[in-house]
Design an enzyme around this catalytic site. Structure first.
Site, PDB file in Angstrom:
ATOM      1  N   GLY A  12       0.779  -1.233   0.000  1.00 45.36           N
ATOM      2  CA  GLY A  12       0.000   0.000   0.000  1.00 45.36           C
ATOM      3  C   GLY A  12       0.809   1.281   0.000  1.00 45.36           C
ATOM      4  CG  ASN A  14       1.649   3.244  -5.786  1.00 47.72           C
ATOM      5  OD1 ASN A  14       1.936   4.239  -6.438  1.00 47.72           O
ATOM      6  ND2 ASN A  14       2.323   2.120  -5.876  1.00 47.72           N
ATOM      7  CG  ASN A 108      -3.448  -0.702 -12.923  1.00 48.05           C
ATOM      8  OD1 ASN A 108      -3.377  -1.032 -11.752  1.00 48.05           O
ATOM      9  ND2 ASN A 108      -2.629  -1.203 -13.863  1.00 48.05           N
ATOM     10  CG  HIS A 110       2.118  -1.573 -15.553  1.00 47.67           C
ATOM     11  ND1 HIS A 110       1.863  -2.860 -15.089  1.00 47.67           N
ATOM     12  CD2 HIS A 110       3.185  -1.677 -16.395  1.00 47.67           C
ATOM     13  CE1 HIS A 110       2.736  -3.698 -15.647  1.00 47.67           C
ATOM     14  NE2 HIS A 110       3.540  -3.009 -16.433  1.00 47.67           N
TER      15      HIS A 110
HETATM   16  C1  GRF Z   1       3.488  -1.099  -7.358  1.00 44.96           C
HETATM   17  O1  GRF Z   1       4.795  -1.320  -7.842  1.00 44.96           O
HETATM   18  C2  GRF Z   1       2.557  -0.872  -8.522  1.00 44.96           C
HETATM   19  O2  GRF Z   1       3.166  -0.260  -9.614  1.00 44.96           O
HETATM   20  C3  GRF Z   1       2.166  -2.259  -8.887  1.00 44.96           C
HETATM   21  O3  GRF Z   1       2.060  -2.968  -7.666  1.00 44.96           O
HETATM   22  C4  GRF Z   1       2.918  -2.348  -6.710  1.00 44.96           C
HETATM   23  C5  GRF Z   1       2.075  -2.018  -5.516  1.00 44.96           C
HETATM   24  O4  GRF Z   1       2.883  -1.573  -4.480  1.00 44.96           O
HETATM   25  N1  GRF Z   1       0.911  -2.256  -9.608  1.00 44.96           N
HETATM   26  P1  GRF Z   1       2.185  -0.908  -3.191  1.00 44.96           P
HETATM   27  O5  GRF Z   1       1.202  -1.934  -2.648  1.00 44.96           O
HETATM   28  O6  GRF Z   1       1.499   0.348  -3.637  1.00 44.96           O
HETATM   29  O7  GRF Z   1       3.339  -0.639  -2.262  1.00 44.96           O
END
Ligand code: GRF
Length: 195
Positions: A12, A14, A108, A110
């Site tokens: 989490g 992000n 999303n 990526h």
């Molecule tokens: C991130 O690297 C994102 O780009 C990918 O999954 C990962 C999630 O990381 N889709 P977090 O849970 O936000 O730390």
């Protein structure tokens, strides 16, 4: 006020970048109403709880089949009357009925510059392993709208990150997160919330 739901499966970070950006005024006119995960152990759920945000686990393992899980997932999203669904490391395929119902309202993040290193099998460290194996000098992250494909929807924002000598997948993943993901995902939400 844009009502936002965030879906996570892991750490989490992000999600945390979104919450911090709202608190810092970098995302205006938006609020995270709920965090949903398929994984009861996702630390993203803890981050939500610490922030006083509803943290809900809907796991496919709790349902007799995928169709019942899909229905429960869409029902939960509907319950919160969300304007935007943010997939922040959500590793479960979004059901077509949700994509249809929330067309152009699901985004999303990526961890590559789409169309490189994306699609089936490209997630988490695998993305960065592939980038290093190919020998690219520049990688980065992409925010895109979610359609019926895997990482195929219209691109909203991208940010480039330099690959450095001696990078391992883990080192590169961290740099892409810090320099790109945690920057463009909040930016994308702010743009959507303030057209
Ligand atoms: C991130 O690297 C994102 O780009 C990918 O999954 C990962 C999630 O990381 N889709 P977090 O849970 O936000 O730390």
């Amino acid at each position: 006020m844009l009502r936002v739901g965030v879906m996570v499966s892991g750490g989490g970070t992000n999600l945390q970048a979104i919450l911090d950006a709202i608190d810092a005024g970098k995302i205006r006119n938006a609020s995270v109403e709920v965090v949903i995960s398929n994984n009861p152990g996702a630390y993203g759920l803890e981050r939500a709880k610490k922030h006083g945000i509803d943290a809900i686990c809907i796991s496919p393992k709790e349902f007799a089949d995928r169709e019942q899980f899909n229905e429960a997932l869409v029902a939960k999203v509907d319950e919160y009357q969300l304007d935007l669904v943010v997939l922040a490391g959500f590793l479960v395929k979004i059901p077509q009925q949700m994509i249809d119902k929330y067309e152009h309202r699901i985004i999303n993040i990526h961890p590559s510059l789409i169309p490189s290193f994306c699609g089936v099998g490209y997630y988490g460290l695998k993305v960065h392993e592939a980038a290093l194996a190919r020998g690219v000098k520049i990688t980065g992250a992409t925010v895109h709208y979610v359609d019926g494909g895997m990482d195929t929807g219209p691109i909203l924002l991208q940010k480039a990150v330099e690959v450095k000598e001696g990078d391992t997948p883990t080192i590169l993943q961290r740099r892409v997160m810090e320099e790109a993901e945690w920057v463009i995902l909040p930016q994308a939400i702010d743009r959507i919330a303030n057209p």
